[in-house]
Design a protein around this motif. Structure first.
Motif, PDB file in Angstrom:
ATOM      1  N   ARG A  84     111.410 -83.046  19.744  1.00 57.83           N
ATOM      2  CA  ARG A  84     110.673 -83.904  18.837  1.00 57.83           C
ATOM      3  C   ARG A  84     109.801 -84.849  19.648  1.00 57.83           C
ATOM      4  NH1 ARG A  84     112.446 -84.338  13.702  1.00 57.83           N
ATOM      5  NH2 ARG A  84     111.757 -86.482  13.565  1.00 57.83           N
ATOM      6  N   ARG A  85     108.791 -85.370  19.032  1.00 60.36           N
ATOM      7  CA  ARG A  85     107.922 -86.304  19.716  1.00 60.36           C
ATOM      8  C   ARG A  85     108.683 -87.565  20.075  1.00 60.36           C
ATOM      9  NH1 ARG A  85     102.995 -87.237  15.866  1.00 60.36           N
ATOM     10  NH2 ARG A  85     102.737 -88.996  17.250  1.00 60.36           N
ATOM     11  N   ALA A  86     108.462 -88.035  21.290  1.00 61.72           N
ATOM     12  CA  ALA A  86     109.115 -89.257  21.715  1.00 61.72           C
ATOM     13  C   ALA A  86     108.561 -90.435  20.919  1.00 61.72           C
ATOM     14  CB  ALA A  86     108.879 -89.484  23.210  1.00 61.72           C
ATOM     15  N   THR A  87     109.437 -91.416  20.663  1.00 61.78           N
ATOM     16  CA  THR A  87     109.018 -92.583  19.899  1.00 61.78           C
ATOM     17  C   THR A  87     107.915 -93.318  20.647  1.00 61.78           C
ATOM     18  OG1 THR A  87     111.241 -92.793  19.038  1.00 61.78           O
ATOM     19  CG2 THR A  87     109.811 -94.708  18.848  1.00 61.78           C
ATOM     20  N   GLY A  88     106.859 -93.624  19.938  1.00 59.80           N
ATOM     21  CA  GLY A  88     105.768 -94.378  20.533  1.00 59.80           C
ATOM     22  C   GLY A  88     104.736 -93.532  21.239  1.00 59.80           C
ATOM     23  N   VAL A  89     104.936 -92.202  21.290  1.00 57.37           N
ATOM     24  CA  VAL A  89     103.964 -91.351  21.961  1.00 57.37           C
ATOM     25  C   VAL A  89     102.688 -91.284  21.125  1.00 57.37           C
ATOM     26  CG1 VAL A  89     103.454 -88.994  22.677  1.00 57.37           C
ATOM     27  CG2 VAL A  89     105.685 -89.979  23.139  1.00 57.37           C
ATOM     28  N   VAL A  90     101.565 -91.527  21.760  1.00 55.77           N
ATOM     29  CA  VAL A  90     100.281 -91.474  21.076  1.00 55.77           C
ATOM     30  C   VAL A  90      99.668 -90.104  21.305  1.00 55.77           C
ATOM     31  CG1 VAL A  90      97.993 -92.506  20.911  1.00 55.77           C
ATOM     32  CG2 VAL A  90      99.963 -93.944  21.371  1.00 55.77           C
ATOM     33  N   ASP A  91      99.135 -89.498  20.260  1.00 55.63           N
ATOM     34  CA  ASP A  91      98.593 -88.140  20.346  1.00 55.63           C
ATOM     35  C   ASP A  91      97.226 -88.163  21.017  1.00 55.63           C
ATOM     36  OD1 ASP A  91      99.819 -87.340  17.054  1.00 55.63           O
ATOM     37  OD2 ASP A  91     100.826 -87.563  18.952  1.00 55.63           O
ATOM     38  N   GLY A  92      97.215 -88.377  22.316  1.00 48.16           N
ATOM     39  CA  GLY A  92      95.952 -88.409  23.014  1.00 48.16           C
ATOM     40  C   GLY A  92      95.278 -89.754  22.852  1.00 48.16           C
ATOM     41  N   ALA A  93      94.159 -89.896  23.544  1.00 41.86           N
ATOM     42  CA  ALA A  93      93.453 -91.173  23.535  1.00 41.86           C
ATOM     43  C   ALA A  93      92.872 -91.486  22.168  1.00 41.86           C
ATOM     44  CB  ALA A  93      92.346 -91.151  24.590  1.00 41.86           C
ATOM     45  N   HIS A  94      92.717 -90.493  21.324  1.00 38.79           N
ATOM     46  CA  HIS A  94      92.063 -90.699  20.040  1.00 38.79           C
ATOM     47  C   HIS A  94      93.013 -90.498  18.862  1.00 38.79           C
ATOM     48  CE1 HIS A  94      88.273 -90.793  22.220  1.00 38.79           C
ATOM     49  NE2 HIS A  94      88.660 -89.695  22.828  1.00 38.79           N
ATOM     50  N   ASP A  95      94.330 -90.377  19.129  1.00 37.63           N
ATOM     51  CA  ASP A  95      95.301 -90.233  18.056  1.00 37.63           C
ATOM     52  C   ASP A  95      94.981 -89.031  17.174  1.00 37.63           C
ATOM     53  OD1 ASP A  95      97.561 -90.871  16.616  1.00 37.63           O
ATOM     54  OD2 ASP A  95      96.531 -92.244  15.271  1.00 37.63           O
ATOM     55  N   ALA A 115     106.264 -85.992   8.145  1.00 40.26           N
ATOM     56  CA  ALA A 115     104.991 -86.633   7.828  1.00 40.26           C
ATOM     57  C   ALA A 115     104.500 -87.477   8.998  1.00 40.26           C
ATOM     58  CB  ALA A 115     105.139 -87.495   6.568  1.00 40.26           C
ATOM     59  N   ASP A 116     105.414 -88.165   9.676  1.00 41.23           N
ATOM     60  CA  ASP A 116     105.019 -88.990  10.820  1.00 41.23           C
ATOM     61  C   ASP A 116     104.562 -88.127  11.995  1.00 41.23           C
ATOM     62  OD1 ASP A 116     105.616 -91.302   9.440  1.00 41.23           O
ATOM     63  OD2 ASP A 116     107.642 -91.466  10.266  1.00 41.23           O
ATOM     64  N   GLU A 117     105.245 -87.015  12.233  1.00 39.33           N
ATOM     65  CA  GLU A 117     104.873 -86.141  13.342  1.00 39.33           C
ATOM     66  C   GLU A 117     103.527 -85.475  13.119  1.00 39.33           C
ATOM     67  OE1 GLU A 117     109.041 -84.420  15.124  1.00 39.33           O
ATOM     68  OE2 GLU A 117     108.405 -83.707  13.153  1.00 39.33           O
ATOM     69  N   ALA A 118     103.211 -85.162  11.868  1.00 37.55           N
ATOM     70  CA  ALA A 118     101.963 -84.455  11.556  1.00 37.55           C
ATOM     71  C   ALA A 118     100.784 -85.385  11.333  1.00 37.55           C
ATOM     72  CB  ALA A 118     102.159 -83.584  10.317  1.00 37.55           C
ATOM     73  N   ALA A 119     101.016 -86.696  11.363  1.00 35.17           N
ATOM     74  CA  ALA A 119      99.950 -87.652  11.076  1.00 35.17           C
ATOM     75  C   ALA A 119      98.941 -87.713  12.218  1.00 35.17           C
ATOM     76  CB  ALA A 119     100.547 -89.037  10.829  1.00 35.17           C
ATOM     77  N   GLY A 120      97.725 -88.107  11.893  1.00 34.54           N
ATOM     78  CA  GLY A 120      96.681 -88.265  12.896  1.00 34.54           C
ATOM     79  C   GLY A 120      95.321 -87.892  12.351  1.00 34.54           C
ATOM     80  N   LYS A 121      94.314 -88.143  13.163  1.00 33.81           N
ATOM     81  CA  LYS A 121      92.936 -87.838  12.781  1.00 33.81           C
ATOM     82  C   LYS A 121      92.594 -86.402  13.151  1.00 33.81           C
ATOM     83  CE  LYS A 121      91.610 -92.600  13.971  1.00 33.81           C
ATOM     84  NZ  LYS A 121      90.761 -93.429  14.859  1.00 33.81           N
ATOM     85  N   SER A 122      91.573 -85.874  12.515  1.00 37.38           N
ATOM     86  CA  SER A 122      91.083 -84.556  12.888  1.00 37.38           C
ATOM     87  C   SER A 122      90.340 -84.651  14.216  1.00 37.38           C
ATOM     88  CB  SER A 122      90.154 -83.996  11.814  1.00 37.38           C
ATOM     89  OG  SER A 122      88.947 -84.740  11.765  1.00 37.38           O
ATOM     90  N   LEU A 123      90.234 -83.523  14.922  1.00 27.29           N
ATOM     91  CA  LEU A 123      89.515 -83.520  16.184  1.00 27.29           C
ATOM     92  C   LEU A 123      88.047 -83.879  16.001  1.00 27.29           C
ATOM     93  CD1 LEU A 123      90.996 -80.396  18.007  1.00 27.29           C
ATOM     94  CD2 LEU A 123      91.367 -82.795  18.558  1.00 27.29           C
TER      95      LEU A 123
END
Length: 476
Positions: free
Chosen positions: A7-18, A434-442
């Motif tokens: 699972r994604r580590a707590t606080g990990v940001v999905d790249g510089a642009h989320d 829902a939290d793991e899949a959240a984020g902006k489109s590329l």
């Protein structure tokens, strides 16, 4: 047991642009087994080729597909059900079978014989056995960040996964084990195997491309770089004397670099300094770069031999001459005014291209043709509706189209599912909360923000290098 990665580590940001996780897929081609058919079937004349003309109805069809979503990777296997076939003449509407079984991703009704049309129908409707999960054996360092890259080598023996945790993992398809994990200095945004499958190149969000050897555990070596930009896609292709490295970036351009010789790719840094060409035409970031593989007989008629296709967030699909950096026919560029192109799939025999657009559940169908030797793109139309909008698409060697899309579940979670010709294949699925899949489109992440001078200066105050410089000045 078939999934790897945690699972994604707590606080990990999905790249510089989320950026939100993207579902990706690979098709692992299995060897085809044939059995002689008919009385005195004369199987001795079969040379083992994969042409359509010598395909047997009793061929044992094997399919292996992998899918990556979030931090997890799964692989499953299907087989064609022996003794089950689709009746070519089971309709009672009196219509010509060629029209009923038209190949939506190739227009076989206009380019091939009726036998070819029926063959494609049988392939699309071939029943498959239930999915059998293949257990992947990871090492002690599984992925902890979003996987952004999932690529298979041309010889089918290896595949790589890489992403926001700065790790590049090399996997063997013989043993389905992780053969090596390489730590990169920056987050990986794109990667590809060389056309000879001896090395794999990894690009990061700082514009640098590093080389790693498949059969050597030497540290990665820098081979080339883009100036102050994110490399959005990478592809390697044969051509010229040693081949080409194609790198698309956020600055709307594609760089064509001369591929280093195999013995030089790990020997010294900067082994690919020679720039063959730059390709300028796109007005938004380059989302896809795909090589074009054509039949030798067809290629003889083309005046441009080393061609590739690019797609962009500007909705344009273009074909290029790698040697000159010019479009093969600028007037033949295709504009899909329905959104951003997220993936492009080319057929192995080089006749057609499928185009996936962000959030759209139908695919664009493009024909690769030529006029007086000049390669061209011709828009055929739109294919049938898929159950979910695909984010990644691939043709297998039998010209069947596969894709992975996302579905939203009742509990708010999101599942990545595999589809064959638009229909979901049960047995291969990855679910994220829902939290793991959240984020902006590329597309949103790569779109440059227009800021005033005051806004720009305000952002600079919070940069780490500016803070360190300010602190050093205060100490003096």
């Amino acid at each position: 047991a078939a999934a790897v990665g945690g699972r994604r580590a707590t606080g990990v940001v999905d790249g510089a642009h989320d950026a939100a996780p993207r579902a990706m897929m690979c098709v692992f081609e299995g060897e085809r087994r044939r059995r002689d058919v008919g009385d005195g079937g004369g199987g001795g004349g079969n040379d083992g080729s994969e042409s359509e003309s010598d395909e047997s109805e009793s061929e044992a069809y094997e399919l292996r597909v992998g899918m990556a979503y979030g931090t997890r990777v799964v692989v499953a296997e299907w087989r064609g059900m022996d003794g089950v076939r689709v009746d070519d003449d089971d309709d009672d509407d009196g219509e010509d079978d060629a029209m009923d079984s038209d190949d939506e991703y190739g227009g076989y009704s206009s380019s091939s014989s009726e036998d070819d049309i029926k063959r494609m129908k049988r392939r699309r409707e071939r029943p498959l056995t239930p999915a059998k999960m293949i257990e992947l054996k990871d090492d002690a360092t599984p992925h902890t960040g979003i996987i952004r890259v999932f690529k298979v080598s041309d010889d089918g023996k290896w595949f790589i996964t890489a992403g926001d945790d700065k790790m590049v993992k090399l996997w063997s398809t013989d043993s389905w084990t992780c053969a090596r994990t390489v730590s990169m200095p920056k987050k990986v945004s794109a990667a590809a195997f060389t056309h000879d499958s001896k090395h794999y190149f990894c690009a990061d969000k700082f514009g640098e491309v590093h080389s790693c050897a498949v059969d050597d555990r030497a540290d990665p070596v820098l081979v080339l770089g883009h100036c102050s930009t994110i490399i959005t896609d990478l592809e390697c292709m044969a051509g010229g004397k040693t081949g080409y490295v194609l790198t698309g970036d956020r600055e709307n351009k594609i760089r064509v670099s001369v591929m280093p010789k195999p013995e030089d790719r790990m020997r010294f840094p900067g082994s690919a300094p020679e720039i063959q060409s730059f390709c300028y035409a796109h007005t938004a970031h380059v989302s896809c770069v795909r090589k074009v593989v054509q039949k030798p007989k067809v290629m003889e008629e083309w005046t441009t031999k080393d061609t590739f296709i690019s797609a962009s967030a500007d909705s344009y699909l273009r074909m290029w001459d790698a040697a000159s950096g010019k479009e093969t026919d600028p007037g033949a560029a295709i504009a899909f005014n329905n959104g951003t192109i997220v993936d492009v799939a080319t057929r192995y025999e080089g006749s057609h291209v499928a185009v996936a657009l962000e959030g759209r559940d139908t695919l664009g169908v493009v024909h690769l043709t030529q006029f007086r030797g000049v390669p061209k793109l011709f828009l055929v139309g739109w294919g049938p509706k898929w159950q979910h909008a695909p984010q990644s698409i691939k043709f297998d060697r039998q010209m069947l189209l596969f894709g992975v899309g996302l579905k939203t579940n009742d509990d708010g979670s999101t599942s990545a599912v595999l589809m064959r010709e638009g229909k979901v294949l049960d047995g291969l699925e990855i679910t994220l909360s829902a939290d793991e899949a959240a984020g902006k489109s590329l597309t949103t992440c790569f779109t440059k923000k227009i800021m005033s001078e005051d806004q720009r200066n305000s952002r600079k105050k919070d940069r780490r290098d500016v803070k360190l410089k300010r602190k050093a000045e205060e100490q003096l």
